[in-house]
Design an enzyme around this catalytic site. Structure first.
Site, PDB file in Angstrom:
ATOM      1  N   HIS A  61       0.811  -1.090  -0.022  1.00  0.00           N
ATOM      2  CA  HIS A  61       0.006   0.202   0.008  1.00  0.00           C
ATOM      3  C   HIS A  61       1.128   1.297   0.050  1.00  0.00           C
ATOM      4  O   HIS A  61       2.125   1.234   0.295  1.00  0.00           O
ATOM      5  CB  HIS A  61      -0.852  -0.095   1.317  1.00  0.00           C
ATOM      6  CG  HIS A  61      -0.195   0.093   2.718  1.00  0.00           C
ATOM      7  ND1 HIS A  61       0.423   1.167   3.069  1.00  0.00           N
ATOM      8  CD2 HIS A  61       0.010  -1.011   3.348  1.00  0.00           C
ATOM      9  CE1 HIS A  61       0.990   0.984   4.388  1.00  0.00           C
ATOM     10  NE2 HIS A  61       0.713  -0.383   4.576  1.00  0.00           N
ATOM     11  N   GLU A  63      -2.143  -7.447   7.940  1.00  0.00           N
ATOM     12  CA  GLU A  63      -0.873  -7.323   8.545  1.00  0.00           C
ATOM     13  C   GLU A  63      -0.984  -7.887   9.813  1.00  0.00           C
ATOM     14  O   GLU A  63      -1.896  -8.065  10.557  1.00  0.00           O
ATOM     15  CB  GLU A  63      -0.762  -5.738   8.544  1.00  0.00           C
ATOM     16  CG  GLU A  63       0.690  -5.488   9.261  1.00  0.00           C
ATOM     17  CD  GLU A  63       1.857  -6.064   8.352  1.00  0.00           C
ATOM     18  OE1 GLU A  63       1.963  -7.259   8.423  1.00  0.00           O
ATOM     19  OE2 GLU A  63       2.625  -5.182   7.703  1.00  0.00           O
TER      20      GLU A  63
END
Length: 186
Positions: free
Chosen positions: A3, A74
């Site tokens: 990202h 994550e």
């Protein structure tokens, strides 16, 4: 691909499950990836459940649908979320030293154990590979998740040495259990 940059990245904070968006630098990085991948056919786009991956995917793949895949989330750092290394060391000195000595075996307070994190990602990735034969799939996710996947595919590479720069991507071709690197951190 990783990202785009967040303010927490810039501040070097631990924030696996903290749901923050990308900043202006991150938006620029995602536009760079969009340009790099403009001519690439992508059949499916997957993101984690975090806002920063959704925002990144929307810029990289404008006017495209993407799906959320929880296996791409994550690593959660529990009570260390939102803190940088100096703050963690000041607030949790003994636990910090234990984690530095054994980052895969020691679990920070209220964090996700690494073994569970790793198994979730590898299981989900293997299922995706099985279900996606003959498809081009883009994963918009996090550095920790990328490291788990790439270390799984290339066990000779040191986990902590695997990097993917924000604004870059890595492209792999998987055929009959063989993995070929097409682009690495480009």
């Amino acid at each position: 691909m990783r990202h785009g940059e967040t303010d927490y990245n810039r501040q070097r904070k631990f924030y696996g499950t903290t749901d923050v968006g990308i900043n202006e630098v991150g938006r620029h990085q995602c536009r760079e990836v969009e340009t790099k991948l403009a001519a690439t056919r992508v059949d499916q786009i997957l993101t984690s459940s975090r806002r920063r991956t959704h925002e990144s995917a929307a810029i990289i793949f404008p006017n495209r649908q993407y799906d959320q895949a929880l296996f791409l989330d994550e690593w959660g750092f529990g009570r260390w979320e939102g803190l940088d290394a100096d703050q963690i060391q000041a607030q949790f000195p003994v636990k910090w030293e234990r984690w530095l000595a054994d980052p895969f075996g020691y679990t920070p307070p209220e964090a996700e154990p690494y073994a569970i994190h790793e198994a979730r990602i590898i299981d989900g990735f293997n299922q995706l590979v099985t279900a996606s034969q003959q498809k081009t799939v883009a994963l918009v996710t996090h550095l920790g998740t990328i490291r788990v996947i790439l270390h799984h595919l290339f066990p000779d590479r040191e986990f902590w040495d695997i990097t993917l720069t924000q604004g870059h991507y890595t492209c792999l071709e998987m055929t009959d259990g063989t993995v070929k690197v097409i682009e690495w951190d480009r």
